[in-house]
Design an enzyme around this catalytic site. Structure first.
Site, PDB file in Angstrom:
ATOM      1  N   HIS A 208       0.815  -1.213   0.000  1.00 59.52           N
ATOM      2  CA  HIS A 208       0.000   0.000   0.000  1.00 59.52           C
ATOM      3  C   HIS A 208       0.849   1.263   0.000  1.00 59.52           C
ATOM      4  O   HIS A 208       0.317   2.364  -0.152  1.00 59.52           O
ATOM      5  CB  HIS A 208      -0.973   0.005   1.191  1.00 59.52           C
TER       6      HIS A 208
ATOM      7  N   SER B 295       4.513   1.542   8.378  1.00 60.13           N
ATOM      8  CA  SER B 295       4.151   0.624   7.295  1.00 60.13           C
ATOM      9  C   SER B 295       5.379   0.157   6.519  1.00 60.13           C
ATOM     10  O   SER B 295       6.253   0.953   6.172  1.00 60.13           O
ATOM     11  CB  SER B 295       3.184   1.301   6.330  1.00 60.13           C
TER      12      SER B 295
ATOM     13  N   ASP C 262      -0.374  -7.465   0.618  1.00 56.80           N
ATOM     14  CA  ASP C 262       0.182  -6.148   0.963  1.00 56.80           C
ATOM     15  C   ASP C 262       1.702  -6.228   0.958  1.00 56.80           C
ATOM     16  O   ASP C 262       2.356  -6.195   1.997  1.00 56.80           O
ATOM     17  CB  ASP C 262      -0.327  -5.680   2.328  1.00 56.80           C
TER      18      ASP C 262
ATOM     19  N   SER D  61       1.867  -4.278   7.695  1.00 55.48           N
ATOM     20  CA  SER D  61       0.756  -3.946   6.814  1.00 55.48           C
ATOM     21  C   SER D  61      -0.088  -2.833   7.424  1.00 55.48           C
ATOM     22  O   SER D  61      -0.130  -1.716   6.915  1.00 55.48           O
ATOM     23  CB  SER D  61      -0.114  -5.184   6.564  1.00 55.48           C
TER      24      SER D  61
ATOM     25  N   GLY E 243       3.321   5.412   9.202  1.00 55.78           N
ATOM     26  CA  GLY E 243       4.717   5.593   8.842  1.00 55.78           C
ATOM     27  C   GLY E 243       5.547   4.372   9.158  1.00 55.78           C
ATOM     28  O   GLY E 243       6.632   4.175   8.604  1.00 55.78           O
TER      29      GLY E 243
END
Length: 532
Positions: free
Chosen positions: A234, A343, A262, A358, A341
């Site tokens: 993402h 992620s 993801d 994720s 952030g």
């Protein structure tokens, strides 16, 4: 991945003599604690980096000794589960560790197999469904995921209750039951639970080091792979450009999948060097030495550019999350917190890579739930090779057949100008160590470095000699390591005595490096070496 750009040099040893050529890595050393089975002193932490133990102590309320014992027990449990899964087949209902990590329970759909489980050192529990059946039930929900309402946060296989858990907002439990029933899933196999979770992708901040997408959104690096790094899907789409935390051009998204999965692969440019380590956000790094999957109940730590390193336990695997952007399946659920952030950031169990962040629910103030995409799936789907602390300075990608060969001659770096070659000491100066090549650096206790310049050199074979002038009062181990085709292996070792370590070895033709490990003390050192 926020690296300082450094000048390129290196070393190639040929029959005609010693010439220099290599690219300096982004930082001088491996910054990894000695591994189990290595030099004396490594056993104190079980081969696990002190930074990981400190994070586990903070978040799991464990002493360092308890953390070491827990990780050892989890490694044994992982091996036991892998063996029983293969032996039990359809009767295998999954396995999990107790809250303290001391007891391994294995679910059985066939009670006749209980004796086999006990013989393996685990506790059997009779259940109605094997994990294959549970996965099939969850697969039905996955297929209907597009019809899940926003009141449904997601669903996952819970081996401890032998059911598929559907998470619905308080008051929306009936909507969760209708959703499950519409898929044809057996009522007894699905359990609807009220939950206030509101998972969302963590777009804004780090996972390992921070990086920026199209000079706007921020995410975190997951794990280094040959040619780049893996992160969350993402965070970007194929063709999106990335810059590092230093805002230097870094790479391009070469592959990405979200929703559904993801994950993403970012291919970096030649200014960036993937390293087999994870930022500990405490001034150092921890090593990555493989990607063996940890079981449910195992301790796990996450590294991200917003909230640093956080630890908890694995709660469930094969979880589905119903994000606002779409459903993602096959995630691992944890009780570790994260924030925007983080992620894409790295998940480690000990020194084993587990996945990339994720999304999640909650935050690191009140606590939360976070999901990660398993790293082995990312590697397999994209035919990627994980860079580890042992292999990251490898001269070339391992050959397809795993053959222990040195890199082809065409891969050898070119020699730098003559001015880049090591210079002799000034007249009248009598150094402790002499040799054809000299390298200096700084090292601290519990850290390791590879020389020359974090890289390698090629030798035709014969006598090799090295001399290490160590920092005052420090105890260092010096190893000569040879590339086997898959990793570097130690062929000779010595330790400092009175501040100096001297090593001599007869070596076969191949690719080599020197590895320095500081058992105690810190400061500047000088390494000189020669090869015939």
């Amino acid at each position: 991945m926020d690296r300082r750009r450094m000048t390129a040099i290196g070393v190639v040893v040929a029959a005609a003599g010693l010439t220099a050529a290599v690219t300096l890595p982004s930082f001088a050393g491996e910054n990894a604690a000695p591994r189990a089975g290595g030099p004396a002193g490594a056993s104190a932490t079980g081969g696990v980096a002190p930074e990981v133990l400190d994070a586990m102590s903070r978040d799991l309320s464990l002493s360092r000794e308890q953390a070491v014992r827990r990780l050892a027990a989890e490694r044994r449990a992982t091996g036991t589960l892998n063996r029983l899964r293969a032996e039990l087949g359809a009767a295998y209902g999954g396995g999990w560790l107790s809250a303290d990590g001391a007891t391994l329970t294995v679910a059985l759909a066939d009670p006749a197999q209980a004796a086999r489980v006990r013989a393996a050192g685990a506790v059997p529990k009779e259940v109605d469904r094997g994990v294959r059946e549970l996965d099939a039930v969850k697969g039905r929900l996955d297929s209907a995921g597009g019809r899940a309402t926003p009141d449904i946060a997601g669903w996952y296989v819970d081996v401890a209750t032998n059911s598929v858990v559907v998470l619905a907002k308080p008051g929306a439990e009936e909507a969760g039951r209708r959703f499950a029933a519409a898929t044809g899933a057996p009522a007894g196999a699905v359990r609807v639970t009220a939950s206030t979770e509101s998972p969302r992708p963590l777009f804004d901040v780090r996972g390992g080091d921070a990086y920026f997408i199209n000079n706007a959104g921020r995410c975190s690096v997951g794990f280094s792979v040959v040619g780049g790094f893996v992160t969350a899907g993402h965070c970007g789409r194929p063709g999106d450009r990335t810059t590092g935390a230093n805002r230097v051009a870094q790479g391009t998204f070469a592959a990405s999948s979200f929703p559904g999965d993801d994950w993403a692969f970012v291919q970096v440019n030649n200014q960036w060097t993937p390293q087999g380590v994870v930022n500990d956000f405490n001034g150092g790094t921890v090593p990555v030495n493989g990607s063996t999957e940890a079981p449910v109940g195992a301790s796990i730590c996450r590294s991200g550019s917003t909230t640093g390193t956080r630890c908890g336990v694995v709660q469930a695997k094969n979880a589905t999350v119903n994000y606002p952007e779409g459903t993602v399946t096959g995630l691992t659920r944890t009780n570790v917190c994260a924030e925007p952030g983080d992620s894409g950031g790295a998940w480690l169990s000990g020194d084993q890579a587990q996945g990339v962040t994720s999304g999640g629910s909650g935050d690191c103030t009140a606590g939360g739930i976070t999901f990660f995409q398993p790293v082995n799936e990312i590697l397999q789907r994209n035919n990627l090779t994980l860079v580890t602390a042992e292999s990251r300075s490898a001269p070339a990608e391992p050959p397809a057949g795993g053959e222990a060969t040195a890199p082809p001659a065409t891969a050898a770096p070119t020699a730098p100008p003559a001015t880049a070659a090591p210079t002799a000491p000034p007249a009248g100066d009598s150094p402790v160590c002499t040799g054809d090549v000299s390298r200096s650096g700084a090292i601290a206790a519990g850290r390791s470095q590879a020389q020359p310049d974090g890289r390698w050199f090629v030798a035709d074979g014969g006598a090799q000699s090295a001399c290490l002038d160590a920092p005052a009062g420090a105890q260092l181990v010096l190893e000569l390591q040879r590339w086997t085709g898959t990793s570097f292996r130690t062929v000779a070792r010595t330790a400092t005595a009175d501040g100096v370590a001297k090593l001599e070895a007869e070596a076969s033709p191949g690719t080599y490096r020197y590895r320095l490990t500081a058992l105690s003390g810190s400061g500047q050192y000088t390494l000189t070496f020669s090869a015939s």
